[in-house]
Design a protein around this motif. Structure first.
Motif, PDB file in Angstrom:
ATOM      1  N   LYS A   1     -18.605  -7.739 -83.665  1.00 40.76           N
ATOM      2  CA  LYS A   1     -19.972  -7.592 -83.159  1.00 40.76           C
ATOM      3  C   LYS A   1     -20.616  -6.301 -83.670  1.00 40.76           C
ATOM      4  O   LYS A   1     -21.782  -6.288 -84.062  1.00 40.76           O
ATOM      5  N   GLU A   2     -19.848  -5.233 -83.640  1.00 42.91           N
ATOM      6  CA  GLU A   2     -20.363  -3.940 -84.091  1.00 42.91           C
ATOM      7  C   GLU A   2     -20.758  -3.997 -85.569  1.00 42.91           C
ATOM      8  O   GLU A   2     -21.836  -3.545 -85.957  1.00 42.91           O
ATOM      9  N   THR A   3     -19.904  -4.595 -86.389  1.00 42.36           N
ATOM     10  CA  THR A   3     -20.169  -4.704 -87.820  1.00 42.36           C
ATOM     11  C   THR A   3     -21.391  -5.568 -88.097  1.00 42.36           C
ATOM     12  O   THR A   3     -22.257  -5.195 -88.893  1.00 42.36           O
TER      13      THR A   3
ATOM     14  N   GLY B   1     -23.836  -6.227 -86.038  1.00 42.57           N
ATOM     15  CA  GLY B   1     -24.994  -5.503 -85.530  1.00 42.57           C
ATOM     16  C   GLY B   1     -25.491  -4.456 -86.503  1.00 42.57           C
ATOM     17  O   GLY B   1     -26.696  -4.308 -86.725  1.00 42.57           O
ATOM     18  N   ARG B   2     -24.552  -3.722 -87.100  1.00 36.24           N
ATOM     19  CA  ARG B   2     -24.932  -2.709 -88.089  1.00 36.24           C
ATOM     20  C   ARG B   2     -25.549  -3.362 -89.326  1.00 36.24           C
ATOM     21  O   ARG B   2     -26.537  -2.868 -89.859  1.00 36.24           O
ATOM     22  N   THR B   3     -24.947  -4.465 -89.756  1.00 36.44           N
ATOM     23  CA  THR B   3     -25.410  -5.144 -90.963  1.00 36.44           C
ATOM     24  C   THR B   3     -26.843  -5.643 -90.819  1.00 36.44           C
ATOM     25  O   THR B   3     -27.651  -5.484 -91.722  1.00 36.44           O
TER      26      THR B   3
ATOM     27  N   GLU C   1     -29.355  -2.767 -83.009  1.00 32.50           N
ATOM     28  CA  GLU C   1     -28.682  -1.695 -82.273  1.00 32.50           C
ATOM     29  C   GLU C   1     -28.026  -2.206 -80.987  1.00 32.50           C
ATOM     30  O   GLU C   1     -26.969  -1.733 -80.596  1.00 32.50           O
TER      31      GLU C   1
ATOM     32  N   THR D   1     -24.760  -3.820 -81.867  1.00 32.53           N
ATOM     33  CA  THR D   1     -23.826  -2.765 -82.244  1.00 32.53           C
ATOM     34  C   THR D   1     -23.253  -2.091 -81.000  1.00 32.53           C
ATOM     35  O   THR D   1     -22.038  -1.871 -80.909  1.00 32.53           O
TER      36      THR D   1
ATOM     37  N   ARG E   1     -19.368  -1.976 -79.645  1.00 35.69           N
ATOM     38  CA  ARG E   1     -18.646  -0.732 -79.322  1.00 35.69           C
ATOM     39  C   ARG E   1     -18.066  -0.786 -77.914  1.00 35.69           C
ATOM     40  O   ARG E   1     -16.933  -0.370 -77.682  1.00 35.69           O
TER      41      ARG E   1
END
Length: 57
Positions: free
Chosen positions: A19-21, A23-25, A29, A32, A36
């Motif tokens: 999910k974090e990856t 979200g960053r891509t 936010e 992301t 986290r």
């Protein structure tokens, strides 16, 4: 039971990292942050289970 909880922790860590990856891509936010948080929850579950294992010995 402990093995089941450890596996659940690993799953939460992996899901959170994904999910974090993502979200960053895509620049999301909120996604992301959710990733986290989920990863941290998995880390906490893993730590709890490791601590329980130490005291069982």
């Amino acid at each position: 039971m402990a093995g089941e909880q450890k596996a659940k922790g690993k799953m939460e860590q992996a899901k959170g990292k994904t999910k974090e990856t993502v979200g960053r891509t895509v620049g999301n936010e909120r996604l992301t942050a959710e990733g986290r948080a989920e990863k941290a929850k998995g880390n906490a579950r893993q730590a709890k289970e490791k601590t329980k294992d130490v005291f069982k010995r």
